[in-house]
Design a protein around this motif. Structure first.
Motif, PDB file in Angstrom:
ATOM      1  N   PRO A  12       0.804  -1.234   0.000  1.00  0.00           N
ATOM      2  CA  PRO A  12       0.000   0.000   0.000  1.00  0.00           C
ATOM      3  C   PRO A  12       0.834   1.280   0.000  1.00  0.00           C
ATOM      4  N   GLU A  13       2.032   1.239   0.595  1.00  0.00           N
ATOM      5  CA  GLU A  13       2.852   2.449   0.703  1.00  0.00           C
ATOM      6  C   GLU A  13       3.275   3.021  -0.640  1.00  0.00           C
ATOM      7  N   VAL A  14       3.128   2.262  -1.712  1.00  0.00           N
ATOM      8  CA  VAL A  14       3.527   2.788  -3.024  1.00  0.00           C
ATOM      9  C   VAL A  14       2.520   3.807  -3.566  1.00  0.00           C
ATOM     10  N   LEU A  15       1.360   3.885  -2.908  1.00  0.00           N
ATOM     11  CA  LEU A  15       0.350   4.858  -3.336  1.00  0.00           C
ATOM     12  C   LEU A  15       0.730   6.239  -2.797  1.00  0.00           C
ATOM     13  N   ARG A  16       0.705   7.256  -3.664  1.00  0.00           N
ATOM     14  CA  ARG A  16       1.085   8.593  -3.197  1.00  0.00           C
ATOM     15  C   ARG A  16       0.281   9.670  -3.924  1.00  0.00           C
TER      16      ARG A  16
END
Lengths: 326, 326
Positions: A12-16
């Motif tokens: 999920p952290e790749v979403l920005r």
């Protein structure tokens, strides 16, 4: 405008949040100012790099939105600038503005907020086509929904019950089973505790389900065949258990079973617009009469998209996860 | 009366002439004096002990007959005593007299002899239901027939061409391929010399067939899927390659394919009568106009049933094998 992009395939952290130009509507398209948008499993697959957007689609994820029409041409649909609509999009929904073919917009049903409106399109379009058009579920028939507590599942239960069908579900916990029963399912099978083949056969007096809505495929298919009635239809809409499936061709012939499936995203605007017209005639009145309500697990601020995807990945949710711009 | 019974499961020699009482028609049934009767693959399976007659059916084999109505009640169908009819029966066709529900009788088409009439029912009922009703073949679409030179195959070619569809066949020799082309198939694939997946894909410009009529199942299914078009329908009517079949659920979804099948013998009188009515309206005029002719491989005297089954077992035949009482 702000949009949520996938920096690279991954967790999920790749979403920005990124800055993107506001897209411009072409002929037959409208520009929607997005108030809320839904999270769907294909978004997760796209985030993980497993589901590239179809040709011509935005690289920004997001398949369903709710917001107001701010520009464009919706003359054919009776919708006007300023109307709040729910829309099925081919991508680009995780943004403050999104362009969508006018035919894929439906008015926000009276009595629903924008978060609820954003939770509708993907599941109602999918269920409508696969259960009613492809699966031809009739009043009085038995529908088995695999994963009854998912967004698709909670929609399928309610639409099928409104249509006069009987619904059996599988789900992964006691709480999920209870949620499905509360929505109108007549029988819920906790698949961690009971074999669904036996349970469906027993509940239907050995007859089996007339339609099965399946998101698993893989080794589920052969098992589903064993609890599918004569003239039963198995409709596959996802392959969470893998694409290699086996079946018994002799049983298929003897029971005259039908195995089919579909994907929604790559279909034509004409197809999606036709589904939208059917929905407006049938499911929309059911929603406005309170016979169907989108089941919302959680609403997050759009800037908390990482948490929203973590929730999706956890598998703990019941119903839809929605994001909103504030 | 004389009838042909199966002394024990086994090779053709187990078939023997026996003396049996003439059966008596019940309400809605007629007694037919059988002039000729067709040989079908299920008869061979029944002879080998692999296909028990359904409950209530005669132990005498035989699924199709042609002869004259000599007693009974055919009022609903417009047929009368003395009329020569072609009839689909659930068993008991290998006999001098056979009882059949009146709705399963069709008049012998003008211009055809009794041997030709006996060659029609099993294949026309099977092809009609599976290709046109179940497979919904449309004019202009492409039908792939596996085993185009069989009784089913030669019927499927001609009915599909009369309907305005394009036909591709597979067959096991150059002579069989030539026979299929002579009947109107536009392309014939010798499956001993060429991979049908590639050949069908190439012939259709990569599009694939819209409907596949399959008698093989087993490992054919996954291969057929690869040359089945978007929205294509695979209809399985026999499992000569085995019942265990694999398919790719992802491909099924992306191309929105339908896999289905059916058996004819165990269906209700009401179903078979409905198919008979459809045939009388559509295929019967085609036959009387000469657009479809049963392809007959050989006619044997009924007392030579052993040779007839040996011919069937050899796989050398093109079209139907028929027996007649003299």
């Amino acid at each position: 405008m702000r949009a949520i992009e996938i920096a690279q395939p991954g967790r999920p952290e790749v979403l920005r949040i990124a800055e993107r130009p506001v897209p411009q509507p072409g002929p037959g398209e409208v520009l929607v100012r997005v108030r809320a948008f839904g999270v769907n499993r294909p978004d997760v697959l796209q985030r993980r790099g497993l589901y590239p957007p179809p040709p011509g689609a935005s690289d920004i994820p997001g398949l369903e939105i709710c917001g107001d029409i701010v520009a464009g041409d919706a003359a054919d649909t009776g919708l006007r600038i300023g109307d709040i609509v729910c829309a099925l999009v081919t991508g680009g929904g995780y943004a403050e503005y999104c362009v969508v073919p006018a035919g894929q917009c439906l008015p926000l049903p009276s009595g629903l907020g924008v978060e609820q409106g954003a939770a509708l399109p993907e599941t109602v379009f999918t269920v409508w086509h696969n259960v009613f058009e492809r699966g031809r579920l009739q009043p009085g028939e038995v529908l088995l929904v695999q994963g009854g507590s998912s967004g698709i599942g909670t929609t399928a239960i309610q639409l099928a019950v409104a249509h006069g069908a009987r619904v059996i579900v599988t789900a992964g916990s006691e709480a999920k089973c209870a949620a499905c029963l509360a929505l109108g399912a007549e029988h819920a099978i906790d698949y961690h505790r009971q074999d669904f083949v036996e349970a469906v056969s027993e509940h239907t007096g050995g007859r089996g389900a007339d339609v099965i809505l399946d998101m698993v495929a893989g080794d589920y298919v052969a098992r589903e065949q064993r609890c599918l009635a004569e003239d039963g239809r198995l409709v596959i809409i996802a392959v969470q258990g893998g694409i290699r499936s086996e079946f018994d061709a002799g049983l298929l012939m003897r029971k005259r079973q039908v195995v089919t499936g579909s994907t929604l995203r790559a279909r034509s605007v004409a197809f999606k617009s036709a589904v939208a017209r059917s929905l407006r005639e049938t499911a929309w009145p059911w929603i406005e009469q309170g016979r169907m309500r989108p089941v919302i697990d959680a609403v997050f601020d759009a800037t908390d998209v990482v948490q929203a995807h973590e929730r999706m990945d956890s598998g703990q949710h019941i119903g839809k996860i929605v994001l909103r711009w504030t």
